[in-house]
Enzyme design. Structure first.
Site: not given
Ligand code: S3P
Length: 436
Positions: A90, A162, A392, A20, A118, A345, A24, A314
């Site tokens: 994602g 989210s 995962r 994450s 997705r 999952r 960023r 996760d």
């Molecule tokens: C993430 C947020 C989560 C997580 C993903 C990483 C992020 O997803 O499952 O692996 O870096 O903001 P969601 O925002 O869909 O919950």
């Protein structure tokens, strides 16, 4: 790839950089004016796609050495000359769409088969309220072309917990007239808020637990900075749970991120009776990190409070593996979001565990693992598990195989490199028997 029953796992390892935070760091570095230097960046496939995307949007992105990257941003994005392919990521595509929406340009996004399946509406809806437009496949699916620019202020209540949606809105808000407000009904990982501040932005957060109200005033610009990426707790979870379920084991993961919004798994494992110790707690680059040691433990099933889900979303697949070796059922509720991750999952963990002789019950937004009836080391294994290309799901079942009676194989092990390229080597270093 196959994992077989292994002797005690022992040793000290470092988890790879947090996924994450790595995404960023690259995106904010590209949005900023000037140079950002990143240390400890996760060099997995997902993050490499974000690095390539930032180059396509006009930033200068260079790899200086292992985990060391330099991003030179121009304070804005320019129109990419080709389609942006975010691969399996994602987080990458949703955050980049948010960042890009602030600029008057068009970009076309796609990804692999999983990402193209997705839902993107969760991000497109608030971006549309702000003034962005797009054309996409049925149901808000990729590929899609987004047109940004001329955004206006919104106060947006995120309908599902989210961090990706929250982050997309905040990044778009940087270039919206009057900024943006985001209301979270349940707190999710706050790396975007923290990192925006590190890049010089003002972000005001009011906590009314569990709600959070985030205000990003308009007219702000970011300045390049240094980012030190801590170890990913979502990756550390695999060697730690492996130690808990494999007799005689003791494994330490150094430098793991301890952000309170990311460590629901540690709380849950603690309630199951896991022998975990957290030492050397320190501050690094605006986040708390620590060394975490796990020793083989007699685990007991628990009911996980649903409100804990955002802090371990996760980690449910690997928790389900721990639960398979625990005595008594483990009940996981309020986890419907797991169905829209890199794969469904809930369905894949239920199928994989059942194929390995573990009792499971699947509900629309829940999973119950009945637990071992033959004591702490009594999972049969002996299956080849379908992962639908989900990293995962693959790692979780390989960990299961290290402690089950018969070997466990997974298809598509190559996908592990999206988040944890060194997983197999690291597990082998600890004594895990995993064969290609
Ligand atoms: C993430 C947020 C989560 C997580 C993903 C990483 C992020 O997803 O499952 O692996 O870096 O903001 P969601 O925002 O869909 O919950």
């Amino acid at each position: 790839m196959t994992a077989r029953r292994s002797g005690p796992l022992r040793g000290t390892v470092r988890a790879p950089g947090d996924k994450s935070i790595s995404h960023r760091a690259l995106i904010l570095g590209a949005l900023a004016h000037g140079v950002t230097e990143v240390e400890g960046l996760l060099e997995g496939e997902d993050v490499r796609r974000s690095a390539a995307a930032m180059t396509a949007f006009g930033a200068k992105v260079e790899r200086l050495g292992e985990g060391r990257w330099r991003v030179e941003g121009k304070g804005g994005f320019s129109e990419p000359a080709d389609v942006i392919d975010c691969g399996n990521a994602g987080t990458g595509v949703r955050l980049i769409m948010g960042a890009m929406a602030g600029f008057r340009l068009n970009a076309t996004f796609t990804g692999d088969a999983s990402l193209r399946g997705r839902p993107m509406n969760r991000v497109l809806n608030p971006l549309g309220e702000m003034g962005a437009t797009w054309i996409c496949r049925e149901g808000g699916r990729l590929p899609l072309t987004l047109r940004g620019g001329g955004l206006r202020h919104i106060a947006y209540t995120v309908p599902v917990p989210s961090a990706q949606v929250k982050s997309a809105v905040l990044l778009a808000g940087l270039h919206a007239e009057g900024g943006v407000e985001v209301i979270e009904l349940e707190a999710t990982r706050d790396h975007t808020e923290r990192m925006l501040r590190a890049f010089g932005a003002q972000v005001d957060v009011t906590e009314e637990s569990p709600r959070r109200h985030i205000v990003l005033p308009g007219g702000q610009s970011l300045g390049g900075t240094r980012v030190r990426v801590p170890g990913d707790p979502s990756s550390a979870a695999f060697p730690l749970v492996a130690a808990l379920v494999t007799p005689g084991s003791e494994v330490t993961v150094e430098g793991m991120l301890l952000n309170a919004l990311r460590i629901g798994l540690l709380d849950t494992l603690g309630e199951m009776g896991a022998d975990l110790s957290v030492t050397n707690i320190r501050e690094e680059g605006g986040e708390t990190v620590a060394d975490v040691t796990a020793r083989h433990s007699a685990l007991e099933g628990v009911t996980v409070p649903p409100e804990r889900a955002p802090s371990m979303i996760d980690e449910y697949p690997i928790l389900a593996v721990a639960a398979a070796f625990a005595e008594g059922p483990t009940v996981m509720r309020g986890i419907g979001e797991m169905r829209v991750k890199e794969s469904d999952r809930i369905a894949l963990m239920a199928a994989g565990l059942a194929a390995c002789g573990v009792g499971v019950e699947e509900g629309p937004d829940s999973l119950t693992v009945v637990g071992s009836v033959r004591g702490n080391h009594g999972v049969a294994g002996g299956a080849r598990v379908t992962t639908h290309g989900d990293h995962r799901i693959a790692m979780s079942h390989l960990i299961l195989g290290l402690a089950s009676e018969e070997p466990v194989a997974v298809d598509e092990p190559g996908m592990i490199a999206t988040s944890f390229p060194g997983f197999v080597d690291l597990m082998r270093t600890l004594g895990g028997e995993i064969e290609a």
